[in-house]
Design a protein around this motif. Sequence first.
Motif, PDB file in Angstrom:
ATOM      1  N   MET A   1      45.410  66.592  47.665  1.00 27.42           N
ATOM      2  CA  MET A   1      45.779  65.202  47.726  1.00 27.42           C
ATOM      3  C   MET A   1      47.267  65.046  48.020  1.00 27.42           C
ATOM      4  SD  MET A   1      43.323  63.667  44.749  1.00 27.42           S
ATOM      5  CE  MET A   1      43.520  65.070  43.676  1.00 27.42           C
ATOM      6  N   ALA A   2      48.046  66.046  47.618  1.00 21.41           N
ATOM      7  CA  ALA A   2      49.475  65.995  47.895  1.00 21.41           C
ATOM      8  C   ALA A   2      49.755  66.106  49.388  1.00 21.41           C
ATOM      9  CB  ALA A   2      50.195  67.112  47.145  1.00 21.41           C
ATOM     10  N   HIS A   3      48.765  66.570  50.145  1.00 26.09           N
ATOM     11  CA  HIS A   3      48.934  66.758  51.590  1.00 26.09           C
ATOM     12  C   HIS A   3      48.196  65.690  52.391  1.00 26.09           C
ATOM     13  CE1 HIS A   3      50.904  70.568  50.879  1.00 26.09           C
ATOM     14  NE2 HIS A   3      49.948  70.852  50.021  1.00 26.09           N
ATOM     15  N   GLY A   4      47.929  64.548  51.771  1.00 29.80           N
ATOM     16  CA  GLY A   4      47.288  63.445  52.473  1.00 29.80           C
ATOM     17  C   GLY A   4      45.770  63.489  52.504  1.00 29.80           C
ATOM     18  N   VAL A   5      45.161  64.360  51.724  1.00 34.16           N
ATOM     19  CA  VAL A   5      43.710  64.439  51.661  1.00 34.16           C
ATOM     20  C   VAL A   5      43.205  63.323  50.752  1.00 34.16           C
ATOM     21  CG1 VAL A   5      41.756  65.841  50.895  1.00 34.16           C
ATOM     22  CG2 VAL A   5      43.690  66.918  52.057  1.00 34.16           C
ATOM     23  N   GLU A   6      42.204  62.591  51.222  1.00 33.79           N
ATOM     24  CA  GLU A   6      41.590  61.550  50.397  1.00 33.79           C
ATOM     25  C   GLU A   6      40.414  62.161  49.648  1.00 33.79           C
ATOM     26  OE1 GLU A   6      39.156  57.353  50.780  1.00 33.79           O
ATOM     27  OE2 GLU A   6      40.137  58.164  52.542  1.00 33.79           O
ATOM     28  N   LEU A   7      40.368  61.927  48.342  1.00 31.24           N
ATOM     29  CA  LEU A   7      39.276  62.443  47.530  1.00 31.24           C
ATOM     30  C   LEU A   7      38.634  61.278  46.799  1.00 31.24           C
ATOM     31  CD1 LEU A   7      37.803  64.934  46.175  1.00 31.24           C
ATOM     32  CD2 LEU A   7      39.415  64.591  44.313  1.00 31.24           C
ATOM     33  N   ARG A   8      37.342  61.124  46.990  1.00 27.44           N
ATOM     34  CA  ARG A   8      36.571  60.137  46.243  1.00 27.44           C
ATOM     35  C   ARG A   8      35.415  60.866  45.582  1.00 27.44           C
ATOM     36  NH1 ARG A   8      34.666  55.336  49.746  1.00 27.44           N
ATOM     37  NH2 ARG A   8      34.099  56.994  51.183  1.00 27.44           N
ATOM     38  N   ALA A   9      35.216  60.607  44.305  1.00 24.44           N
ATOM     39  CA  ALA A   9      34.148  61.261  43.563  1.00 24.44           C
ATOM     40  C   ALA A   9      33.441  60.244  42.681  1.00 24.44           C
ATOM     41  CB  ALA A   9      34.713  62.383  42.694  1.00 24.44           C
ATOM     42  N   VAL A  10      32.124  60.428  42.540  1.00 24.00           N
ATOM     43  CA  VAL A  10      31.339  59.587  41.645  1.00 24.00           C
ATOM     44  C   VAL A  10      30.682  60.505  40.622  1.00 24.00           C
ATOM     45  CG1 VAL A  10      29.489  57.904  41.424  1.00 24.00           C
ATOM     46  CG2 VAL A  10      30.876  57.941  43.505  1.00 24.00           C
ATOM     47  N   TYR A  11      30.889  60.189  39.353  1.00 22.64           N
ATOM     48  CA  TYR A  11      30.276  60.915  38.243  1.00 22.64           C
ATOM     49  C   TYR A  11      29.285  59.992  37.552  1.00 22.64           C
ATOM     50  CZ  TYR A  11      34.177  64.259  38.433  1.00 22.64           C
ATOM     51  OH  TYR A  11      35.088  65.207  38.819  1.00 22.64           O
ATOM     52  N   GLN A  12      28.367  60.570  36.801  1.00 26.19           N
ATOM     53  CA  GLN A  12      27.495  59.748  35.965  1.00 26.19           C
ATOM     54  C   GLN A  12      28.329  59.108  34.873  1.00 26.19           C
ATOM     55  OE1 GLN A  12      24.066  62.478  35.109  1.00 26.19           O
ATOM     56  NE2 GLN A  12      22.957  60.566  35.514  1.00 26.19           N
ATOM     57  N   ASP A  13      27.895  57.933  34.415  1.00 27.54           N
ATOM     58  CA  ASP A  13      28.597  57.231  33.339  1.00 27.54           C
ATOM     59  C   ASP A  13      28.812  58.119  32.118  1.00 27.54           C
ATOM     60  OD1 ASP A  13      28.843  54.813  34.718  1.00 27.54           O
ATOM     61  OD2 ASP A  13      27.013  53.968  33.858  1.00 27.54           O
ATOM     62  N   SER A  14      27.901  59.049  31.888  1.00 28.88           N
ATOM     63  CA  SER A  14      27.982  59.919  30.712  1.00 28.88           C
ATOM     64  C   SER A  14      29.212  60.817  30.721  1.00 28.88           C
ATOM     65  CB  SER A  14      26.716  60.759  30.582  1.00 28.88           C
ATOM     66  OG  SER A  14      26.550  61.579  31.727  1.00 28.88           O
ATOM     67  N   VAL A  15      29.946  60.883  31.847  1.00 25.79           N
ATOM     68  CA  VAL A  15      31.175  61.678  31.895  1.00 25.79           C
ATOM     69  C   VAL A  15      32.141  61.215  30.799  1.00 25.79           C
ATOM     70  CG1 VAL A  15      32.440  60.232  33.542  1.00 25.79           C
ATOM     71  CG2 VAL A  15      32.929  62.661  33.422  1.00 25.79           C
ATOM     72  N   ARG A  16      32.039  59.961  30.424  1.00 23.32           N
ATOM     73  CA  ARG A  16      32.930  59.405  29.395  1.00 23.32           C
ATOM     74  C   ARG A  16      32.708  60.063  28.032  1.00 23.32           C
ATOM     75  NH1 ARG A  16      34.346  54.310  31.985  1.00 23.32           N
ATOM     76  NH2 ARG A  16      32.989  54.119  33.784  1.00 23.32           N
ATOM     77  N   ASN A  17      31.561  60.743  27.867  1.00 26.32           N
ATOM     78  CA  ASN A  17      31.233  61.399  26.599  1.00 26.32           C
ATOM     79  C   ASN A  17      31.468  62.906  26.626  1.00 26.32           C
ATOM     80  OD1 ASN A  17      30.286  58.896  25.606  1.00 26.32           O
ATOM     81  ND2 ASN A  17      28.338  59.233  26.622  1.00 26.32           N
ATOM     82  N   ASP A  18      31.985  63.420  27.732  1.00 26.28           N
ATOM     83  CA  ASP A  18      32.222  64.858  27.860  1.00 26.28           C
ATOM     84  C   ASP A  18      33.721  65.083  28.067  1.00 26.28           C
ATOM     85  OD1 ASP A  18      31.227  67.637  28.180  1.00 26.28           O
ATOM     86  OD2 ASP A  18      32.094  67.396  30.183  1.00 26.28           O
ATOM     87  N   PRO A  19      34.459  65.394  26.988  1.00 26.62           N
ATOM     88  CA  PRO A  19      35.918  65.465  27.084  1.00 26.62           C
ATOM     89  C   PRO A  19      36.467  66.348  28.198  1.00 26.62           C
ATOM     90  CG  PRO A  19      35.273  65.439  24.788  1.00 26.62           C
ATOM     91  CD  PRO A  19      34.005  65.581  25.600  1.00 26.62           C
ATOM     92  N   PRO A  20      35.947  67.568  28.436  1.00 21.48           N
ATOM     93  CA  PRO A  20      36.526  68.377  29.517  1.00 21.48           C
ATOM     94  C   PRO A  20      36.332  67.753  30.900  1.00 21.48           C
ATOM     95  CG  PRO A  20      35.265  69.768  28.020  1.00 21.48           C
ATOM     96  CD  PRO A  20      34.976  68.349  27.648  1.00 21.48           C
ATOM     97  N   THR A  21      35.144  67.219  31.167  1.00 16.30           N
ATOM     98  CA  THR A  21      34.887  66.612  32.470  1.00 16.30           C
ATOM     99  C   THR A  21      35.675  65.324  32.626  1.00 16.30           C
ATOM    100  OG1 THR A  21      32.667  67.561  32.399  1.00 16.30           O
ATOM    101  CG2 THR A  21      33.078  65.880  34.066  1.00 16.30           C
ATOM    102  N   LEU A  81      24.527  57.359  52.188  1.00 16.16           N
ATOM    103  CA  LEU A  81      24.068  57.442  50.801  1.00 16.16           C
ATOM    104  C   LEU A  81      25.253  57.420  49.849  1.00 16.16           C
ATOM    105  CD1 LEU A  81      21.901  57.881  48.634  1.00 16.16           C
ATOM    106  CD2 LEU A  81      22.061  60.349  49.130  1.00 16.16           C
ATOM    107  N   PHE A  82      26.274  58.229  50.130  1.00 15.79           N
ATOM    108  CA  PHE A  82      27.456  58.240  49.274  1.00 15.79           C
ATOM    109  C   PHE A  82      28.104  56.859  49.226  1.00 15.79           C
ATOM    110  CE2 PHE A  82      31.993  58.398  48.596  1.00 15.79           C
ATOM    111  CZ  PHE A  82      32.060  59.041  47.376  1.00 15.79           C
ATOM    112  N   GLU A  83      28.261  56.220  50.370  1.00 18.25           N
ATOM    113  CA  GLU A  83      28.907  54.906  50.429  1.00 18.25           C
ATOM    114  C   GLU A  83      28.138  53.874  49.607  1.00 18.25           C
ATOM    115  OE1 GLU A  83      31.861  54.328  51.441  1.00 18.25           O
ATOM    116  OE2 GLU A  83      32.253  56.107  52.641  1.00 18.25           O
ATOM    117  N   GLN A  84      26.808  53.941  49.628  1.00 19.49           N
ATOM    118  CA  GLN A  84      26.003  53.003  48.831  1.00 19.49           C
ATOM    119  C   GLN A  84      26.222  53.233  47.343  1.00 19.49           C
ATOM    120  OE1 GLN A  84      22.082  53.775  50.396  1.00 19.49           O
ATOM    121  NE2 GLN A  84      22.313  52.260  52.024  1.00 19.49           N
TER     122      GLN A  84
END
Length: 100
Positions: A1-21, A81-84
Motif C-alpha cells: 500500500m505504501a507503493h500505491g497499491v489499493e487493497l480492499r478486503a471483506v471479512y465476515q462480521d464475526s471478525v469483530r470477535n476474533d482479536p488476532p484477525t 461478485l466482489f463488487e456486489q
Amino acid sequence: MAHGVELRAVYQDSVRNDPPTLAYAQWTTERGGQVRTSPMLPPRLLVFDRTTAIVPIDPANSLRGPLCTTAPNIVASLTTLFEQVWETAVPLGADRKLPC
C-alpha cells in the motif's frame, strides 16, 4: 500500500470477535487499506488488477489448492461478485444497521 497499491478486503462480521484477525484488519486500515464486513461471504477469492483471479479448487477443502485464472470472462464475473459484496458490506468499525 505504501507503493500505491489499493487493497480492499471483506471479512465476515464475526471478525469483530476474533482479536488476532481484528488486529490484522485494523493494521490494514491504518496503512491505507479498506476493510469492510458482511454477515455472509462467497467462497474466498482474490482479484489482482481486474486481470487475474485466484479461487479455491474446492471451497469446502482449501487444502486441494488454488485455481489461478486470467480468463477475462471468469475474472470479470468474480470481480462483479466482489463488487456486489463490497457494496452491501459495512466499513470496519461502523455499526451494522439492522432492518426495521
